[in-house]
Design a protein around this motif. Structure first.
Motif, PDB file in Angstrom:
ATOM      1  N   LYS A   5       0.816  -1.205   0.000  1.00 44.50           N
ATOM      2  CA  LYS A   5       0.000   0.000   0.000  1.00 44.50           C
ATOM      3  C   LYS A   5       0.854   1.260   0.000  1.00 44.50           C
ATOM      4  N   ASN A  11      -5.772   9.513  -0.867  1.00 42.57           N
ATOM      5  CA  ASN A  11      -6.355   8.202  -0.632  1.00 42.57           C
ATOM      6  C   ASN A  11      -7.391   8.226   0.490  1.00 42.57           C
ATOM      7  N   GLU A  13      -9.156   5.655   3.241  1.00 46.04           N
ATOM      8  CA  GLU A  13      -8.995   4.353   3.875  1.00 46.04           C
ATOM      9  C   GLU A  13     -10.044   4.172   4.959  1.00 46.04           C
ATOM     10  N   SER A  24     -10.945  -4.048   5.237  1.00 47.62           N
ATOM     11  CA  SER A  24     -10.313  -2.768   4.914  1.00 47.62           C
ATOM     12  C   SER A  24     -10.711  -2.330   3.516  1.00 47.62           C
ATOM     13  N   GLU A  26      -9.524   0.652   0.602  1.00 44.09           N
ATOM     14  CA  GLU A  26      -8.643   1.735   0.167  1.00 44.09           C
ATOM     15  C   GLU A  26      -9.092   2.211  -1.208  1.00 44.09           C
ATOM     16  N   ASN A  28      -8.047   4.899  -4.220  1.00 44.86           N
ATOM     17  CA  ASN A  28      -6.972   5.727  -4.762  1.00 44.86           C
ATOM     18  C   ASN A  28      -7.596   6.815  -5.639  1.00 44.86           C
TER      19      ASN A  28
END
Length: 316
Positions: A5, A11, A13, A24, A26, A28
């Motif tokens: 990562k 980003n 999260e 999780s 994430e 971008n």
């Protein structure tokens, strides 16, 4: 599995717990978005997992699955999600030639796996751990009526073998429909990676049990799932048990393989195939993967790695 990562200022999260594991997210981004939109994206992904946990958890007495398992032999109403997952169970049972079978719940209970593993260590008496072979066609014990939104089961079923992958795919669809092009959803090592990471390259995934400098996998627009016994294994009366029961030979708890990882276009497809290949064992599983063009990686407890032909292009 682990995600490589790289950090990026824009980003997004998020981390939360659901379905007995850590989740999780994430995202971008090329540019900032409003705090309101960021919060809405995070919350909806969380809600998708929470809703499905309420449907499929066998540890919640009021879940749809638990209620269904208390009505054996009775034709009952089912949610669209339940219908879809049960149809997938039928599919994986057929393509795996019976190695994937949701009718193992009774055996799981016999060996003490009755509650969330992270909160309760399985316990049982050695005398009660003789397991029964799953016999007969799945269609004889599981009847699905999609048009009526109803089902009828004659034996208890456990859908947890593919529910994480199924839920990840729902999260992926939601984000994609919202115009999010680069993201990864990770549910305890089962993932879907879309687009590119902040280095503008494919998402790099570490393999559980291996150092990142020895091997990683690169994916984009793909799901990836790992099935293994390193986290869920226990002993009763000196015998080792784990949660991956072979329906053909339920009293044989093979411990030579550590994990099987599969890459596919959907996380649920990777999920179902990874479990099927693990239950087949290394030799039969690797042969099956090559014959059916499955992207698979096998890791044994000696640290040996075996890969199918199709997964090689993803290996770093």
């Amino acid at each position: 599995m682990r995600i490589d990562k790289p950090s990026k200022k824009n980003n997004i999260e998020d981390y939360f717990g659901a379905m007995g594991t850590d989740i999780s997210l994430e995202i971008n981004l090329d540019k900032k978005i409003s705090k309101k939109r960021e919060s809405e994206l995070k919350q909806e992904v969380r809600d998708i997992f929470t809703r499905n946990e309420g449907i499929f958890s066998r540890f919640q007495r009021d879940s749809e699955l638990s209620k269904m398992n208390r009505k054996l032999g009775v034709k009952t109403e089912a949610s669209q999600a339940m219908i879809e997952v049960l149809l997938l169970c039928e599919k994986f049972n057929q393509i795996s030639k019976g190695y994937f079978d949701p009718r193992v719940l009774e055996n799981l209970k016999k060996i003490g796996y009755k509650k969330d593993f992270r909160k309760n260590y399985p316990t049982a008496t050695a005398k009660g751990t003789e397991l029964c072979k799953v016999t007969g066609k799945l269609a004889d014990d599981l009847r699905i009526f999609p048009n009526e939104r109803k089902i009828l089961i004659k034996k208890e079923v456990d859908t947890t073998g593919i529910v994480k992958g199924y839920t990840i795919d729902l999260g992926k669809k939601f984000l994609f429909d919202k115009g999010i092009e680069n993201f990864i959803i990770d549910a305890g090592g089962d993932m879907f990676a879309q687009g590119l990471n902040s280095r503008n390259s494919k998402w790099k995934i570490g393999i559980e049990g291996l150092e990142d400098n020895s091997m990683m996998l690169a994916i984009s627009g793909m799901g990836i799932a790992t099935s293994g016994i390193s986290r869920k294994r226990w002993t009763i009366g000196g015998k080792t048990f784990h949660h991956l029961i072979n329906p053909k030979k339920p009293n044989e708890f093979a411990c030579d393989l550590k994990t099987v990882t599969v890459i596919d276009e959907k996380a649920v497809e990777a999920d179902g195939r990874a479990k099927s290949l693990f239950l087949m064992g290394k030799e039969r599983g690797l042969k099956f993967a090559n014959e059916h063009k499955i992207k698979a990686l096998f890791l044994d407890y000696k640290g040996n790695i075996y890969v199918s032909e199709k997964i090689k292009k993803h290996v770093l």
